[in-house]
Design a protein around this motif. Structure first.
Motif, short mmCIF file in Angstrom:
data_model
loop_
_atom_site.label_atom_id
_atom_site.label_comp_id
_atom_site.label_asym_id
_atom_site.label_seq_id
_atom_site.Cartn_x
_atom_site.Cartn_y
_atom_site.Cartn_z
N GLU A 90 -29.99 5.95 -23.82
CA GLU A 90 -31.19 6.78 -23.69
C GLU A 90 -31.39 7.24 -22.25
OE1 GLU A 90 -34.31 4.31 -25.24
OE2 GLU A 90 -33.64 4.57 -27.32
N GLN A 91 -31.15 6.36 -21.29
CA GLN A 91 -31.30 6.73 -19.88
C GLN A 91 -30.27 7.77 -19.45
OE1 GLN A 91 -31.09 2.91 -17.93
NE2 GLN A 91 -33.26 2.45 -18.32
N VAL A 92 -29.05 7.63 -19.93
CA VAL A 92 -28.01 8.62 -19.61
C VAL A 92 -28.34 9.96 -20.25
CG1 VAL A 92 -25.56 9.22 -19.92
CG2 VAL A 92 -26.20 6.89 -19.24
N GLU A 93 -28.79 9.93 -21.51
CA GLU A 93 -29.20 11.18 -22.17
C GLU A 93 -30.32 11.86 -21.38
OE1 GLU A 93 -30.23 9.84 -26.12
OE2 GLU A 93 -28.24 10.34 -26.90
N ALA A 94 -31.28 11.08 -20.90
CA ALA A 94 -32.40 11.64 -20.13
C ALA A 94 -31.89 12.24 -18.81
CB ALA A 94 -33.45 10.58 -19.87
N ALA A 95 -30.97 11.55 -18.14
CA ALA A 95 -30.41 12.07 -16.88
C ALA A 95 -29.64 13.36 -17.13
CB ALA A 95 -29.50 11.02 -16.24
N ASN A 96 -28.88 13.40 -18.22
CA ASN A 96 -28.10 14.59 -18.56
C ASN A 96 -29.03 15.77 -18.87
OD1 ASN A 96 -25.24 15.44 -19.02
ND2 ASN A 96 -26.01 15.91 -21.07
N ALA B 111 -32.13 16.15 -17.85
CA ALA B 111 -32.81 16.54 -16.60
C ALA B 111 -31.92 17.42 -15.73
CB ALA B 111 -33.24 15.29 -15.83
N PHE B 112 -30.63 17.12 -15.70
CA PHE B 112 -29.69 17.94 -14.93
C PHE B 112 -29.66 19.38 -15.44
CE2 PHE B 112 -25.20 19.48 -14.79
CZ PHE B 112 -25.16 19.77 -13.43
N TYR B 113 -29.52 19.56 -16.75
CA TYR B 113 -29.47 20.91 -17.31
C TYR B 113 -30.81 21.63 -17.18
CZ TYR B 113 -24.78 20.17 -19.10
OH TYR B 113 -23.42 19.96 -19.19
N GLU B 114 -31.92 20.91 -17.32
CA GLU B 114 -33.24 21.52 -17.15
C GLU B 114 -33.45 21.99 -15.71
OE1 GLU B 114 -35.98 18.60 -18.69
OE2 GLU B 114 -35.62 19.24 -20.78
N ALA B 115 -32.96 21.21 -14.75
CA ALA B 115 -33.06 21.62 -13.34
C ALA B 115 -32.24 22.89 -13.09
CB ALA B 115 -32.57 20.49 -12.42
N LEU B 116 -31.07 22.99 -13.72
CA LEU B 116 -30.26 24.22 -13.61
C LEU B 116 -31.02 25.41 -14.19
CD1 LEU B 116 -26.67 23.04 -14.57
CD2 LEU B 116 -27.39 23.99 -12.38
N GLU B 117 -31.64 25.22 -15.35
CA GLU B 117 -32.39 26.31 -15.98
C GLU B 117 -33.52 26.80 -15.08
OE1 GLU B 117 -31.79 25.27 -20.72
OE2 GLU B 117 -33.69 24.77 -19.76
N ARG B 118 -34.18 25.87 -14.40
CA ARG B 118 -35.30 26.24 -13.51
C ARG B 118 -34.82 26.76 -12.16
NH1 ARG B 118 -36.94 21.29 -15.18
NH2 ARG B 118 -36.59 20.39 -13.12
N GLY B 119 -33.54 26.56 -11.86
CA GLY B 119 -33.02 26.95 -10.55
C GLY B 119 -33.53 26.04 -9.45
N ALA C 138 -29.31 18.73 -6.83
CA ALA C 138 -28.64 17.92 -5.80
C ALA C 138 -28.93 16.43 -5.99
CB ALA C 138 -29.08 18.37 -4.41
N SER C 139 -30.17 16.11 -6.38
CA SER C 139 -30.52 14.69 -6.54
C SER C 139 -29.85 14.07 -7.77
CB SER C 139 -32.03 14.52 -6.61
OG SER C 139 -32.54 14.99 -7.83
N ALA C 140 -29.34 14.89 -8.68
CA ALA C 140 -28.66 14.38 -9.87
C ALA C 140 -27.26 13.87 -9.55
CB ALA C 140 -28.57 15.48 -10.94
N TRP C 141 -26.71 14.27 -8.40
CA TRP C 141 -25.34 13.91 -8.03
C TRP C 141 -25.29 12.66 -7.15
CZ3 TRP C 141 -20.86 16.03 -9.78
CH2 TRP C 141 -20.98 17.19 -10.54
N LEU C 142 -24.23 11.88 -7.31
CA LEU C 142 -24.01 10.69 -6.49
C LEU C 142 -23.95 11.03 -5.01
CD1 LEU C 142 -21.13 8.71 -8.26
CD2 LEU C 142 -23.42 7.85 -7.77
N THR C 143 -24.45 10.11 -4.21
CA THR C 143 -24.29 10.21 -2.76
C THR C 143 -23.52 8.98 -2.30
OG1 THR C 143 -26.31 8.97 -2.27
CG2 THR C 143 -26.53 11.37 -2.53
N PRO C 144 -22.94 9.01 -1.12
CA PRO C 144 -22.26 7.81 -0.63
C PRO C 144 -23.19 6.59 -0.59
CG PRO C 144 -21.60 9.69 0.66
CD PRO C 144 -22.72 10.16 -0.24
N SER C 145 -24.46 6.80 -0.23
CA SER C 145 -25.38 5.66 -0.18
C SER C 145 -25.62 5.06 -1.56
CB SER C 145 -26.71 6.05 0.47
OG SER C 145 -27.37 7.02 -0.30
N ASP C 146 -25.53 5.89 -2.63
CA ASP C 146 -25.64 5.36 -4.00
C ASP C 146 -24.54 4.34 -4.27
OD1 ASP C 146 -27.85 6.92 -4.82
OD2 ASP C 146 -26.53 8.59 -5.38
#
Length: 169
Positions: A9-15, A17-25, A31-39
């Motif tokens: 469920e958490q992965v589905e929600a993250a996925n 959210a990623f596509y919804e952020a793309l739709e909104r531009g 950017a926050s959906a992607w891994l960072t080195p600190s993650d």
């Protein structure tokens, strides 16, 4: 450790959210959906996160992009040159093993570019069918994208014309 159904469920929600952020531009949310080195527990004072090869992305027809800098630049370009985009995700399948999750889906994309003449709201809308694989990693702040690979689905041709078998009357 969380229950497997909760992870899915958490992965589905993250996925989603990623596509919804793309739709909104919303570049910051993309950017926050992607891994960072600190993650990943990498000390960023010794490691440039922009050049890090931690993440990868393949857009349909593009070469492989590696590192947050290249990946995020690609999304900035896509968002800057797309006035409208909507994703209808189908055939979504989530598989979680430990701290890694794999999401496969079909992206039914509807997009529109700039208006060809003044006064029109959008350019013509174009539909595209793309299959995608998104790989997520669990981090202390939730599931983050590690890799995105999308490929166009070729249109099926009507084989009736090429078939030499006569059609019954």
């Amino acid at each position: 450790m969380t229950a497997p159904h909760t992870d899915v469920e958490q992965v589905e929600a993250a996925n989603t959210a990623f596509y919804e952020a793309l739709e909104r531009g919303d570049f910051e949310e993309v950017a926050s959906a992607w891994l960072t080195p600190s993650d990943l527990g990498v000390d960023e004072s010794y490691h440039d996160p922009a050049d890090s090869g931690v993440v990868s992305c393949v857009h349909p027809g593009w070469p492989v992009l590696t590192g947050r800098g290249e990946v995020l630049r690609s999304y900035a370009l896509i968002m800057a040159n797309t006035d409208y985009i909507q994703f209808f995700l189908t055939d979504v399948h989530v598989s979680v093993t430990g701290d890694t999750a794999l999401v496969t889906c079909t992206e039914n994309i509807l997009s529109g570019g700039p208006a060809p003449e003044a006064g029109e709201e959008l350019g013509p809308l174009v539909g595209q069918l793309v299959v995608a694989t998104n790989v997520y990693r669990r981090t202390p702040s939730g599931w983050k994208l590690w890799s995105h690979h999308a490929s166009p689905v070729l249109a099926e041709e009507d084989d009736d014309e090429d078939d030499d078998t006569p059609t019954p009357p």
